[in-house]
Design an enzyme around this catalytic site. Structure first.
Site, PDB file in Angstrom:
ATOM      1  NE  ARG A 361     -21.283  13.940  16.030  1.00  0.00           N
ATOM      2  CZ  ARG A 361     -22.207  13.821  16.961  1.00  0.00           C
ATOM      3  NH1 ARG A 361     -22.516  12.627  17.438  1.00  0.00           N
ATOM      4  NH2 ARG A 361     -22.830  14.878  17.429  1.00  0.00           N
ATOM      5  N   GLY A 362     -19.866   8.819  11.503  1.00  0.00           N
ATOM      6  CA  GLY A 362     -18.928   7.815  11.006  1.00  0.00           C
ATOM      7  C   GLY A 362     -18.585   8.026   9.543  1.00  0.00           C
TER       8      GLY A 362
END
Length: 422
Positions: A361-362
């Site tokens: 997700r980062g």
């Protein structure tokens, strides 16, 4: 201050005596009015009609937010009666928080903002001031889920059935909703539940949409999110993960789209946020108390001006507000044309890998936020400077906590960024 932009979802209820034509309807509250000149057997999305008998009182009940013919009138009434909102451009300082909010308006797929900071630093005021800047979107008129007429993933079941049957959809433009989720809200109000009144009167099962339905394609704001009850956190996690809200209760089984920008604010001294929910926020902004005496005086003076005469204060910032709104509209329209070099993508992933960030997700959020920032600045390509601006906000809350570490996690991210990008 208006917490929800757009039409009210409060039902209208007004009596009318059939035996005395000269009698006038009694106003039950400021949001109640009489439905006249309509067939009481008419079907509504979120309400129903009751046919009265001769010589008895007759009631008409419908939902303002979903009754097609009253949408424009309700929007106008809501706009006139809403409390004045502090202008976004009048907020002094807190640039990190303001940038994170703007980037999420430009690209809602970033995944929202978590704002943590000291009490009295303008967190709630800044979030609610976004309502004036929110752009307009296409929606299917009268649909309680704000269905997108062009995107099947954001359509309700009834709209999909209408398309399959070849029916022509009535499309209208409306501003993005901002929905407040109170800490004391019940799960039924959030998810939606069976329409008890319709079940008792008409003998049919009908679904009454909740706050998640209203927030679809809009903003869901939770103030003091770290104090939210666990069962509501579970509901938000489920909807944020899938983009759909599924309700299974009282013999009702229904799913509807629930894609929203999740914005939360809170004070870290009042408790930590569950890591599962924290990871669902695309960006994390830290807000501190302004220490400069001149800035503090300016903030106090501006707030005093607003409290004294809100309309005059808002008018003084009208030009700046319109300029920023045009900038946001332009950035949203040009976002799809912004490019990011593969070399920069590799370096972004390298930073995430070396910081031991769990999941991907980062990486995804950094790419999206950097593109949104480049689009906001009017460029069609992402630079390393854009990445340096957004990467602390995208990774700060994703790092594993070390109780012995005294350095701020945002500084750790910046140090690793310069190490990799040098």
């Amino acid at each position: 201050m208006a917490s929800v932009l757009g039409t009210s979802s409060t039902a209208i209820l007004a009596p009318r005596s059939l035996s005395s034509p000269s009698s006038r309807p009694t106003a039950i509250s400021s949001s109640l009015s009489l439905i006249s000149g309509q067939s009481y057997g008419k079907r509504f999305y979120g309400g129903f009609g009751i046919e009265g008998k001769k010589g008895r009182s007759q009631f008409a009940v419908t939902n303002v937010a979903t009754e097609i013919n009253s949408v424009e009138q309700a929007q106008k009434l809501s706009k006139e009666n809403q409390r004045p909102v502090y202008p976004f451009t009048a907020i002094v300082g807190q640039e990190e928080m303001k940038l994170c909010l703007l980037l999420n308006v430009i690209d809602p797929k970033i995944g929202g903002v978590m704002i943590m900071g000291d009490r009295g630093t303008g967190k709630s005021t800044t979030v609610r001031s976004l309502v004036d800047l929110l752009p307009e979107i296409k929606v299917v008129a009268g649909d309680p889920y704000n269905s997108d007429p062009e995107d099947p993933e954001s359509m309700g079941v009834e709209v999909r059935e209408s398309i399959v049957n070849g029916e022509e959809l009535s499309i209208t433009m409306t501003k993005i909703n901002m929905v407040d989720l109170p800490l004391g809200a019940t799960e039924d109000r959030v998810c939606g539940t069976i329409d008890i009144e319709k079940a008792l009167t008409d003998g049919v099962k009908a679904f009454e949409p909740g706050l998640l339905a209203k927030a679809n394609r809009g903003i869901l704001y939770v103030d003091e999110v770290n104090l939210l009850d666990d069962h509501l956190v579970d509901v938000l996690l489920d909807s944020a993960a899938s983009g759909w809200n599924t309700v299974e209760r009282e013999g009702i089984s229904i799913s509807h789209p629930a894609r929203f920008i999740l914005i939360g604010s809170g004070n870290p001294e009042e408790g930590e946020l569950r890591p599962q929910l924290l990871d669902r926020f695309g960006m994390h902004a830290q807000v501190g108390t302004v220490r400069d005496a001149e800035l503090r005086v300016k903030i106090v003076e501006e707030r005093s001006r607003f409290d004294k005469n809100p309309k005059e204060f808002r008018d003084s910032y009208m030009v700046e507000q319109e300029k920023l709104q045009q900038q946001i509209d332009s950035a949203r329209s040009s976002l799809s044309s912004v490019q990011i070099d593969r070399e920069l993508k590799v370096k972004i992933s390298k930073v995430c890998s070396e910081l031991n960030v769990d999941g991907l997700r980062g990486d995804i959020v950094i790419n999206r936020a950097a593109k949104a920032l480049a689009s906001l600045k009017g460029r069609d390509s992402v630079t390393a400077e854009d990445i340096a601006t957004v990467i602390p906000n995208c990774l700060r809350h994703r790092l594993r906590k070390d109780p012995l570490e005294s350095i701020d996690s945002g500084l750790l991210v910046i140090e690793k960024f310069y190490e990799v990008f040098s």
